[in-house]
Design a protein around this motif. Structure first.
Motif, PDB file in Angstrom:
ATOM      1  N   ARG A 120      41.404  36.215  39.670  1.00 43.65           N
ATOM      2  CA  ARG A 120      42.368  36.137  38.571  1.00 43.65           C
ATOM      3  C   ARG A 120      42.546  37.527  37.986  1.00 43.65           C
ATOM      4  N   LEU A 121      43.779  37.930  37.822  1.00 47.41           N
ATOM      5  CA  LEU A 121      44.131  39.221  37.242  1.00 47.41           C
ATOM      6  C   LEU A 121      44.844  38.959  35.928  1.00 47.41           C
ATOM      7  N   THR A 122      44.307  39.516  34.843  1.00 43.06           N
ATOM      8  CA  THR A 122      44.925  39.364  33.521  1.00 43.06           C
ATOM      9  C   THR A 122      45.267  40.751  33.006  1.00 43.06           C
ATOM     10  N   ILE A 123      46.562  41.002  32.823  1.00 42.49           N
ATOM     11  CA  ILE A 123      47.027  42.296  32.340  1.00 42.49           C
ATOM     12  C   ILE A 123      47.606  42.094  30.944  1.00 42.49           C
ATOM     13  N   LEU A 124      47.004  42.747  29.967  1.00 43.48           N
ATOM     14  CA  LEU A 124      47.451  42.692  28.578  1.00 43.48           C
ATOM     15  C   LEU A 124      47.714  44.108  28.086  1.00 43.48           C
ATOM     16  N   ASP A 125      48.330  44.228  26.925  1.00 45.47           N
ATOM     17  CA  ASP A 125      48.515  45.553  26.338  1.00 45.47           C
ATOM     18  C   ASP A 125      47.179  46.226  26.051  1.00 45.47           C
TER      19      ASP A 125
END
Length: 137
Positions: A120-125
């Motif tokens: 799982r890849l989670t990209i946030l600011d």
């Protein structure tokens, strides 16, 4: 090799986003995986996938700025879970496409997905987290 929850304490490593830090992180994870995963081939796959996640964080998230990256490896309910978290920002897609014009790149995420049962890849600011999972047994 234990591979059972509770027998193997979690591994927590924080390291600066710099390429020269990666061999030491891989060494610590390799040792931890030897006690957490019963199948040496699966342990190697997890090591390779996590190494790719760490390298991506250094290269793409921080571009070697030495900001902290965190790796946590643990066994939960018979599953190994490795997370790599940084506070960097990914290179804009247009820049990535341009950089690929002269050299083959961009296979890291596909590799991670092939080597694990769940990625799982989670990209946030605030940064990026990669979670890699596979059975411990």
């Amino acid at each position: 090799m234990t591979g059972s929850e509770g027998d193997q304490p979690a591994l927590r490593v924080e390291f600066p986003a710099a390429a020269e830090e990666l061999p030491g992180v891989r060494g610590r994870l390799r040792s931890w995986l030897a006690g957490a995963v019963a199948d040496p081939d699966r342990a190697y796959d997890l090591l390779l996938a996590a190494g790719e996640a760490c390298t991506n964080s250094v290269e793409h998230g921080h571009r070697g700025d030495r900001s902290p990256i965190r790796l946590v490896a643990e066994v939960r309910r018979g599953e190994v879970r490795i997370t790599v978290t940084d506070s960097g920002r990914w290179i804009p897609r247009a820049t990535i496409r341009e950089s690929r014009a002269d050299r083959p790149r961009g296979r890291g995420l596909a590799l991670m997905r092939e080597l694990t049962t769940r990625t799982r890849l989670t990209i946030l600011d605030s940064g990026t987290t990669v979670e890699l999972c596979a059975p411990a047994g």
